[in-house]
Design a protein around this motif. Sequence first.
Motif: not given
Length: 137
Positions: A19-26, A14-16, A102-107
Motif C-alpha cells: 500500500w505504501e508504494d500505491r500511496y506514493r503513486h497516487v 497491480e505491479f506495486l 467499484a473502479a476505486m476498489s479495483r485499485l
Amino acid sequence: MAQAEFDEIAETFEFLDDWEDRYRHVIELGRDLPPLDDSLKGPASKVDGCASQVWLVPKLEGDRFDFDGDSDAMIVKGLIAILHALYAGRPVAEVPQVDALAAMSRLGLDEHLSSQRSNGLRAMIDRIRLVTANAAA
C-alpha cells in the motif's frame, strides 16, 4: 479515452506490492495534475464533504465531459487525477452510469482510505454525477 487511462493506472497498481508504494503513486499522479487557477477556487467549485479543500470545475465540450480539479492535500489531488482518468472524455450521458467506487476498489483504495477520505471521494463522485446529470437534462 478515459477508460484506457484508468486501465493504465490499474495495471500500474497491480505491479506495486504494498500500500505504501500505491500511496506514493497516487501522490505522484496528483503532482502531475496541473494546478487549478486560484480564480477558480471559489464557493461554486468547492466540493463540500471533504476533509481537505477540494475544487472541481466541470468542462462540457460538445457532448463530452471533462473537468479540472485541485486540492490542498496531495493524496486527494491524486484521487482527483484518478477520477479524471476515469471520467474525462466520456459522453455526458455515460458519466452518471460509471461505477467509480467499484473502479476505486479495483485499485484497492477502498481498503486503505480513511473514512474521511472515503467520504470526500464519494462527495467528488456525487458532484461529477450531479453536474453531468444536469447537463444531460
